[in-house]
Design an enzyme around this catalytic site. Structure first.
Site, PDB file in Angstrom:
ATOM      1  N   SER A  77      16.071  16.184 -20.795  1.00  0.00           N
ATOM      2  CA  SER A  77      15.019  17.190 -20.867  1.00  0.00           C
ATOM      3  C   SER A  77      15.483  18.320 -21.768  1.00  0.00           C
ATOM      4  O   SER A  77      16.661  18.687 -21.767  1.00  0.00           O
ATOM      5  CB  SER A  77      14.697  17.724 -19.470  1.00  0.00           C
ATOM      6  OG  SER A  77      13.895  18.886 -19.540  1.00  0.00           O
ATOM      7  N   HIS A  81       0.825  -1.210   0.000  1.00  0.00           N
ATOM      8  CA  HIS A  81       0.000   0.000   0.000  1.00  0.00           C
ATOM      9  C   HIS A  81       0.863   1.266   0.000  1.00  0.00           C
ATOM     10  O   HIS A  81       0.450   2.323   0.470  1.00  0.00           O
ATOM     11  CB  HIS A  81      -0.954   0.028   1.198  1.00  0.00           C
ATOM     12  CG  HIS A  81      -1.740  -1.232   1.368  1.00  0.00           C
ATOM     13  ND1 HIS A  81      -2.850  -1.533   0.607  1.00  0.00           N
ATOM     14  CD2 HIS A  81      -1.554  -2.295   2.185  1.00  0.00           C
ATOM     15  CE1 HIS A  81      -3.319  -2.709   0.952  1.00  0.00           C
ATOM     16  NE2 HIS A  81      -2.556  -3.201   1.903  1.00  0.00           N
TER      17      HIS A  81
END
Length: 510
Positions: free
Chosen positions: A342, A218
């Protein structure tokens, strides 16, 4: 003249801005309508572009053409035509071997050599003849028959029996066998890439079998594992799917227009045509389906595509896990000279390979899901909806291969950051709440779970705090000693042993 050369949308914006309007709302409505109308115009002129890597409609045949080239021999239009020709020739040879079919006598060595030579040398030029004929017939299988007959006409013995080409066949007799043969070649192309992935991930399992790592359930810290064990999990899952892929039979039929050998029996009622069909289909290396309509029902195809889809889904799961591990620093990525991460942030080293794989898996599985859902459904004895769908089998395979190659490339760039994993474990001593409360149960300590819950739930507990808690427990010294020696990095169960055993487990699957 400047206004005249402006793009349509820019000109519309200018005109809408300067045009007088009696009211603001009317001007706004007019401006929006003008912009909308202009935005529907073409931006670039339509061009008749020759097909190339730059002009291909699909990136499989354009940007990624070099990476998917191996599949062309299995799923291209040429591959389909070649498979159809192969089936037609083998059927003619089969007829010549049936004593009751006296009009097609046994073929001489010269005639068989001619046919084998034709198949061996069947090329794009010969396939192009089929496409030329198809422009007239508007029927792809009939075009194959006509081109093959033209070839048979050049050999005197075969010219006499050329009308037995496509004898008693419906187009789907030829197609279903061709598609099965294409799938066999497609799977043979796909499997090595699958195996490379399994081997690469299994190697990580062995190499990092003892590298402790925080588990997360979780998204929250959970009982520790090892990096190698988590890699072994994935390798084993993938290997199971490859094993299942190997076990899926490729079915075929040769039963005529509705699956009852009607035409066959009308011409030669004394021949056991079902037995002939079974021998013929199995002789092609396929499994014989005795119960069919005009089509082989494609159930095996649905099974095959679903299996590859599951392999791809596991790949997706792996991609996302590695992406997440990179984001929290468990892996570094090797930089490649000249690469840009990038266009504006020079420092970036992005996990693009795993992202690329994830995207291609999505495309592949979208195709496979449609194939698996659509192909087993056909109205009554047959409709044509499967025909155009089957031409896209290679699309699913193509995007799958791209995904596997991207994942492998991503794996090759990974550098394990064992120190980051160790640091993460060292600030999460509360994960030892599980073994402590388990040992407390052994020694009948009252409410062990509740006491650890009160100590650790939603709280950070360091080494000193956990050891102080253990020291105050009313349990035998032996149990207390083992708990005091425990750390998050050593609380890994048999993860190391499982990871080291992965190669043996993969061998058992194979």
């Amino acid at each position: 003249s400047r206004t005249h050369t402006m793009p349509a949308l820019a000109r519309a914006l200018l005109n809408a801005r300067v045009a007088p309007a009696p009211a603001r709302s009317h001007a706004r409505t007019h401006r929006r309508a003008t912009i909308r109308a202009a935005s529907r115009d073409r931006v670039f002129d339509a061009q008749d572009l020759a097909l190339s890597d730059l002009t291909a409609l699909s990136p499989l045949d354009g940007r990624y053409a070099s990476k998917t080239a191996a599949l062309r021999g299995a799923f291209s239009e040429f591959a389909l035509i070649r498979a159809r020709v192969y089936v037609e020739v083998r059927w003619l040879q089969t007829l010549a071997a049936i004593p009751e079919v006296v009009e097609v006598p046994p073929l001489s060595a010269e005639a068989n050599a001619f046919l084998e030579n034709y198949l061996t040398n069947f090329d794009v030029v010969e396939a192009a003849k089929v496409k030329t004929v198809e422009r007239t017939t508007n029927h792809d299988v009939k075009a194959v028959e006509y081109v093959l007959k033209d070839a048979l006409m050049t050999q005197p013995e075969l010219a006499k029996i050329m009308e037995f080409t496509h004898f008693a066949c419906t187009s789907e007799d030829i197609n279903n066998l061709s598609h099965a043969l294409m799938l066999r070649d497609g799977v043979a192309t796909l499997k090595p890439e699958m195996t490379k992935m399994i081997d690469a991930i299994a190697a990580m399992g062995v190499d990092y079998a003892a590298t402790p790592m925080m588990s997360r359930t979780h998204g929250q810290p959970a009982s520790p594992t090892t990096l190698g064990k988590e890699m072994a999990n994935v390798a084993y899952r993938l290997a199971r799917q490859v094993k299942q892929l190997d076990s899926i039979p490729l079915y075929g039929k040769m039963a005529g227009a509705v699956g009852n050998y009607n035409a066959h029996m009308s011409a030669y009622p004394n021949v056991n045509w079902q037995a002939v069909a079974e021998k013929f289909v199995t002789g092609l290396g396929l499994d014989f389906n005795p119960y069919v309509t005009q089509i082989e029902p494609h159930d095996y195809m649905a099974e095959l595509f679903a299996c590859v889809e599951r392999f791809n889904t596991i790949t997706l799961d792996f991609d996302r896990d590695i992406w997440s591990y990179i984001s929290i620093g468990y892996f570094k990525q090797k930089t490649i000279a000249g690469e840009v991460g990038s266009s504006t942030m020079p420092h970036k080293v992005n996990p693009i390979d795993f992202e690329n794989s994830e995207g291609n898996v999505g495309l592949a599985n979208a195709v496979f899901a449609h194939l698996a859902a659509k192909l087993p459904v056909s109205r009554w004895q047959r409709d044509l909806t499967d025909s155009t769908v089957l031409r896209n089998m290679g699309v699913g395979f193509g995007y799958s291969i791209l995904a596997y190659q991207s994942t492998l490339r991503g794996i090759s760039k990974l550098e394990v950051n064992a120190q980051a994993m160790a640091d993460d474990l060292d600030v999460n001593w509360e994960v030892l709440a599980e073994p402590i409360q388990t040992v407390m149960r052994r020694y009948a300590v009252e409410k062990p779970y509740e006491k650890l819950k009160e100590l650790t739930r939603g709280r950070r507990v360091d080494a000193e705090g956990m050891r102080e808690f253990v020291s105050n427990l009313d349990i035998p010294d032996e149990g207390k000693k083992s708990l005091l020696a425990l750390t998050p990095s050593t609380y890994i169960g048999n993860a190391t042993a499982q990871a080291k055993d992965i190669l043996n487990k993969l061998a058992e699957i194979k």
